[in-house]
Design a protein around this motif. Sequence first.
Motif, PDB file in Angstrom:
ATOM      1  N   ASN A  74      -9.441 -16.039  -0.104  1.00  0.00           N
ATOM      2  CA  ASN A  74      -8.299 -15.540  -0.437  1.00  0.00           C
ATOM      3  C   ASN A  74      -7.441 -16.661  -0.487  1.00  0.00           C
ATOM      4  N   ALA A  75      -7.526 -17.734   0.004  1.00  0.00           N
ATOM      5  CA  ALA A  75      -6.705 -18.948  -0.136  1.00  0.00           C
ATOM      6  C   ALA A  75      -6.837 -19.658  -1.506  1.00  0.00           C
ATOM      7  N   LYS A  76      -7.815 -19.147  -2.127  1.00  0.00           N
ATOM      8  CA  LYS A  76      -8.067 -19.762  -3.527  1.00  0.00           C
ATOM      9  C   LYS A  76      -7.827 -18.576  -4.722  1.00  0.00           C
ATOM     10  N   ASN A  77      -7.642 -17.334  -4.357  1.00  0.00           N
ATOM     11  CA  ASN A  77      -7.527 -16.061  -5.055  1.00  0.00           C
ATOM     12  C   ASN A  77      -8.483 -15.825  -5.893  1.00  0.00           C
ATOM     13  N   THR A  78      -9.818 -15.949  -5.336  1.00  0.00           N
ATOM     14  CA  THR A  78     -11.102 -16.104  -6.030  1.00  0.00           C
ATOM     15  C   THR A  78     -12.223 -15.243  -5.294  1.00  0.00           C
ATOM     16  N   VAL A  79     -12.977 -14.455  -6.075  1.00  0.00           N
ATOM     17  CA  VAL A  79     -13.791 -13.748  -5.585  1.00  0.00           C
ATOM     18  C   VAL A  79     -15.165 -14.009  -6.264  1.00  0.00           C
ATOM     19  N   TYR A  80     -16.397 -13.997  -5.511  1.00  0.00           N
ATOM     20  CA  TYR A  80     -17.523 -14.493  -6.243  1.00  0.00           C
ATOM     21  C   TYR A  80     -18.755 -13.507  -6.428  1.00  0.00           C
ATOM     22  N   LEU A  81     -19.548 -13.701  -6.905  1.00  0.00           N
ATOM     23  CA  LEU A  81     -20.656 -12.921  -7.118  1.00  0.00           C
ATOM     24  C   LEU A  81     -22.043 -13.904  -7.236  1.00  0.00           C
ATOM     25  N   GLN A  82     -22.630 -14.135  -6.187  1.00  0.00           N
ATOM     26  CA  GLN A  82     -23.835 -14.892  -6.083  1.00  0.00           C
ATOM     27  C   GLN A  82     -24.885 -13.973  -6.351  1.00  0.00           C
ATOM     28  N   MET A  83     -25.676 -14.670  -7.353  1.00  0.00           N
ATOM     29  CA  MET A  83     -26.779 -13.822  -8.209  1.00  0.00           C
ATOM     30  C   MET A  83     -28.223 -14.546  -7.979  1.00  0.00           C
ATOM     31  N   ASN A  84     -28.968 -14.139  -7.101  1.00  0.00           N
ATOM     32  CA  ASN A  84     -30.386 -14.553  -6.876  1.00  0.00           C
ATOM     33  C   ASN A  84     -31.403 -13.841  -7.428  1.00  0.00           C
ATOM     34  N   ASN A  85     -32.521 -14.606  -7.676  1.00  0.00           N
ATOM     35  CA  ASN A  85     -33.700 -13.877  -8.401  1.00  0.00           C
ATOM     36  C   ASN A  85     -33.378 -13.071  -9.381  1.00  0.00           C
ATOM     37  N   LEU A  86     -32.684 -13.657 -10.452  1.00  0.00           N
ATOM     38  CA  LEU A  86     -32.401 -12.678 -11.680  1.00  0.00           C
ATOM     39  C   LEU A  86     -33.389 -12.165 -12.411  1.00  0.00           C
ATOM     40  N   LYS A  87     -33.144 -11.082 -12.895  1.00  0.00           N
ATOM     41  CA  LYS A  87     -34.289 -10.309 -13.778  1.00  0.00           C
ATOM     42  C   LYS A  87     -33.977 -10.041 -15.176  1.00  0.00           C
ATOM     43  N   PRO A  88     -34.565  -9.941 -15.967  1.00  0.00           N
ATOM     44  CA  PRO A  88     -34.141  -9.557 -17.298  1.00  0.00           C
ATOM     45  C   PRO A  88     -33.077  -8.482 -17.494  1.00  0.00           C
ATOM     46  N   GLU A  89     -33.556  -7.434 -16.736  1.00  0.00           N
ATOM     47  CA  GLU A  89     -32.477  -6.156 -16.722  1.00  0.00           C
ATOM     48  C   GLU A  89     -31.311  -6.500 -16.253  1.00  0.00           C
TER      49      GLU A  89
END
Length: 122
Positions: A74-89
């Motif tokens: 919230n100090a940076k006004n930013t939300v993240y999405l960490q995505m691991n083990n990505l798949k073609p779908e």
Amino acid sequence: QVQLVEAGGGLVQAGASLRLSCAASGRTFGSYTMHWFRQAPGKEREFVAAISGSGGNTLHGDSVKGRFTVSRDNAKNTVYLQMNNLKPEDTAVYYCAAFQRFSSNWRDMEYWGKGTLVTVSS
């Protein structure tokens, strides 16, 4: 009014990781539950994850549970999405969205970013 700008998409191979970010404008960022949705070609927009205003509560869709993690600063006004083990779908345009509470229904969202494309090759 809240403006959202996503970043971090790209082309990766299956099994790789990416971290998406969503930068928000406005002083009320911390009052919104922030959501991630995705939309693959020819498919309906799908709920991915959400995080409460304080960051204390999160929700992840069944298809990404255990692989993706939502967080916010919230100090940076930013939300993240960490995505691991990505798949073609997982290939889709990923959108950041804001709403006053948790919802997995994209039609409820008040504000949207323009999206960032994630492509996962096999």
